[in-house]
Scaffold this active site. Structure first.
Site, PDB file in Angstrom:
ATOM      1  N   ARG A   1      41.062  56.739  57.068  1.00 18.56           N
ATOM      2  CA  ARG A   1      41.652  57.750  56.178  1.00 18.56           C
ATOM      3  C   ARG A   1      40.832  59.043  56.227  1.00 18.56           C
ATOM      4  O   ARG A   1      41.396  60.131  56.239  1.00 18.56           O
ATOM      5  CB  ARG A   1      41.726  57.218  54.744  1.00 18.56           C
ATOM      6  CG  ARG A   1      42.559  58.078  53.823  1.00 18.56           C
ATOM      7  CD  ARG A   1      44.029  57.987  54.183  1.00 18.56           C
ATOM      8  NE  ARG A   1      44.841  58.936  53.429  1.00 18.56           N
ATOM      9  CZ  ARG A   1      45.137  60.163  53.838  1.00 18.56           C
ATOM     10  NH1 ARG A   1      44.656  60.608  54.992  1.00 18.56           N
ATOM     11  NH2 ARG A   1      45.906  60.955  53.125  1.00 18.56           N
TER      12      ARG A   1
ATOM     13  N   CYS B   1      42.343  62.718  57.219  1.00 20.69           N
ATOM     14  CA  CYS B   1      42.158  63.922  56.398  1.00 20.69           C
ATOM     15  C   CYS B   1      41.530  65.032  57.211  1.00 20.69           C
ATOM     16  O   CYS B   1      42.032  66.152  57.247  1.00 20.69           O
ATOM     17  CB  CYS B   1      41.245  63.626  55.205  1.00 20.69           C
ATOM     18  SG  CYS B   1      42.098  63.021  53.748  1.00 20.69           S
TER      19      CYS B   1
ATOM     20  N   CYS C   1      30.656  29.033  55.815  1.00 17.01           N
ATOM     21  CA  CYS C   1      29.727  29.476  54.774  1.00 17.01           C
ATOM     22  C   CYS C   1      30.456  29.844  53.485  1.00 17.01           C
ATOM     23  O   CYS C   1      29.951  29.605  52.393  1.00 17.01           O
ATOM     24  CB  CYS C   1      28.932  30.695  55.234  1.00 17.01           C
ATOM     25  SG  CYS C   1      27.829  30.413  56.620  1.00 17.01           S
ATOM     26  N   HIS C   2      31.616  30.507  53.640  1.00 24.04           N
ATOM     27  CA  HIS C   2      32.242  31.165  52.475  1.00 24.04           C
ATOM     28  C   HIS C   2      33.408  30.381  51.873  1.00 24.04           C
ATOM     29  O   HIS C   2      34.051  30.882  50.960  1.00 24.04           O
ATOM     30  CB  HIS C   2      32.727  32.562  52.872  1.00 24.04           C
ATOM     31  CG  HIS C   2      31.634  33.449  53.387  1.00 24.04           C
ATOM     32  ND1 HIS C   2      30.537  33.806  52.640  1.00 24.04           N
ATOM     33  CD2 HIS C   2      31.471  34.075  54.584  1.00 24.04           C
ATOM     34  CE1 HIS C   2      29.751  34.607  53.346  1.00 24.04           C
ATOM     35  NE2 HIS C   2      30.281  34.780  54.527  1.00 24.04           N
TER      36      HIS C   2
ATOM     37  N   CYS D   1      34.170  31.701  59.464  1.00 27.78           N
ATOM     38  CA  CYS D   1      33.686  32.390  58.261  1.00 27.78           C
ATOM     39  C   CYS D   1      33.672  31.397  57.105  1.00 27.78           C
ATOM     40  O   CYS D   1      32.766  31.383  56.278  1.00 27.78           O
ATOM     41  CB  CYS D   1      34.589  33.571  57.902  1.00 27.78           C
ATOM     42  SG  CYS D   1      34.815  34.773  59.206  1.00 27.78           S
TER      43      CYS D   1
ATOM     44  N   HIS E   1      40.598  67.005  46.099  1.00 25.46           N
ATOM     45  CA  HIS E   1      40.459  65.824  45.253  1.00 25.46           C
ATOM     46  C   HIS E   1      39.662  66.045  43.971  1.00 25.46           C
ATOM     47  O   HIS E   1      39.717  65.218  43.072  1.00 25.46           O
ATOM     48  CB  HIS E   1      39.891  64.666  46.065  1.00 25.46           C
ATOM     49  CG  HIS E   1      40.793  64.261  47.195  1.00 25.46           C
ATOM     50  ND1 HIS E   1      42.051  63.762  46.977  1.00 25.46           N
ATOM     51  CD2 HIS E   1      40.643  64.320  48.536  1.00 25.46           C
ATOM     52  CE1 HIS E   1      42.628  63.513  48.141  1.00 25.46           C
ATOM     53  NE2 HIS E   1      41.797  63.846  49.105  1.00 25.46           N
TER      54      HIS E   1
END
Lengths: 264, 159
Positions: free
Chosen positions: A221, A225, A80-81, A77, A184
């Site tokens: 997550r 839920c 390039c980064h 990775c 929420h």
């Protein structure tokens, strides 16, 4: 039955616009978005703030290791980064999910990591969207944008996907027949047994959960839920969850990225 | 001779095992409870579901049990041995002095009949109307009719 007797009609007429406003309010974006951080105890906040105390930092390190692991084609990775991720486009990280012109649909940061993994590094594909390696890489990459505001753009081609995500957010599911909005949007700050409900924003993800002692991606997550209100959890990476991620990022636009956050 | 006797004994044993085994299996799977229809009249369900009589002591247990009513997840209740009570819903302390039995029953069975946007789950809704429900809960109400009546009986003691 007293409520709808004729002498109460005027009262009803006066209340109706208010009730309609309430219904519209169901799908608002937050005017005063609050990070989940503000709903945590001082102890948990301190845990998040200290890099040596925050268990999520171990996953960042794992991600960093994968980031500079050489693939068969001699690439990493980091080729390039930058080995420390310094050449990553930070502005771009804050904008995910973004519209992919090639795939003609929204892609998440995790999708992009899978794409690089397969096409640039030519590694054997990770079968699962939520492969632990992909989570670790995502945690490392999003951590680079720590402190920058979430900046998803829904005015362009992503608009219909945003609308679909919004519909999903408000759609009841499962035997307990609840939607995201019920906890929420209506009840942030209230208690569910010992747990404080938050506004359900995504700025801390991937996030370390005290409840299962590991770093969880956003779609994991969602699954937890949905499982809890006895709905059939969808697959991580499914269209519905990508749309939902888009919607949640949009209503929490401007919140600072806290990856890896510490949450209940 | 010996072989034959042994064979008979063995087959008798097998038959016995089969009978016992099926009896055990039959005991493990009780026939599913029928879904009883109910009727809302004037913001209440006045008739007990299925004409059953509730047991308040059992109702109290159901109110605490996570996999049953789990009422205290959202409501403050006078159940002192539980450390944490939620506060998403209204407190239920003294609820029987505020609401009539039929009104309490309606709120447990299906609060959405009178408040369509509520977060309160319908504990005895027609299970055919659920969306995206988990496999193990398909075709089932959250509580059985008896459990509903138990919880109603318990709440009626909170005066």
């Amino acid at each position: 039955m007293k409520m709808i007797e004729p002498n109460n009609k005027r009262l009803m007429a006066a209340l109706l616009p208010l009730m309609l406003l309430g219904a519209l309010n169901l799908t608002h974006a937050w005017q005063d978005a609050k990070s989940g951080y503000e709903f945590m105890t001082p102890e948990s906040r301190a845990m998040q703030d200290d890099d040596f105390e925050n268990p999520g930092m171990l996953t960042v390190d794992e991600g960093q290791t994968l980031f500079i692991t050489t693939a068969k084609n001699e690439m990493t990775c980091g080729s390039c980064h930058g080995d420390d991720g310094s050449k990553l486009d930070i502005e771009r990280i804050t904008q995910y999910p973004v519209y992919s012109e090639t795939l003609k649909k929204p892609i998440t940061l995790r999708n992009q990591i899978h794409i690089c993994w397969n096409e640039r590094l030519q590694n054997p594909p990770m079968k699962k969207y939520n492969d632990p390696r992909a989570i670790a890489l995502e945690t490392f990459v999003r951590h680079q944008a720590h402190g920058k505001p979430v900046n998803v753009d829904i005015d362009g081609p992503l608009k219909p996907y945003y609308e679909a995500g919004k519909a999903f957010y408000n759609r009841r599911a499962g035997q307990l027949d609840m939607a995201c909005t019920h906890c929420h949007s209506y009840f942030p700050g209230s208690k569910l047994r010992a747990q404080t409900l938050s506004q359900g924003h995504s700025n801390g993800f991937p996030t370390y959960r005290l409840a299962n002692s590991k770093v969880n991606g956003l779609h994991e997550r969602f699954r937890q839920c949905q499982h809890q209100f006895r709905a059939k959890a969808l697959k991580a990476g499914s269209d519905d969850y990508v749309n939902l991620e888009l919607y949640i990022n949009a209503i929490g636009k401007g919140l600072e990225i806290e990856t890896p956050a510490v949450r209940y | 001779m010996n072989m034959r006797r042994r064979f008979i004994r063995l087959s008798m044993l097998t038959a016995l095992l089969l009978v016992c085994g099926s009896a055990v299996l039959a005991e493990e799977k009780p026939a599913p409870e029928p879904y009883y229809e109910w009727k809302v009249e004037g913001f209440a369900i006045n008739a007990p579901i299925g004409g059953l009589v509730g047991n308040p002591e059992n109702g109290r247990k159901i109110a605490v049990a996570r996999k049953k009513g789990n009422c205290i997840a959202c409501h403050v209740m006078p159940i002192l041995e539980e450390e944490f009570n939620g506060n998403v819903g209204p407190p239920l302390t003294g609820v029987a002095s505020r609401l009539k039995e039929g009104r309490i029953r309606l709120s447990i069975v299906d609060e959405k009949q009178i408040n369509p946007m509520t977060v309160m789950p319908g504990y005895y809704r027609d299970p055919r109307h659920f969306n995206q429900v988990r496999k193990s809960f398909k075709g089932k109400t959250v509580l059985t009719a008896q459990e509903i009546e138990d919880v109603v009986a318990y709440l009626m003691t909170l005066k």
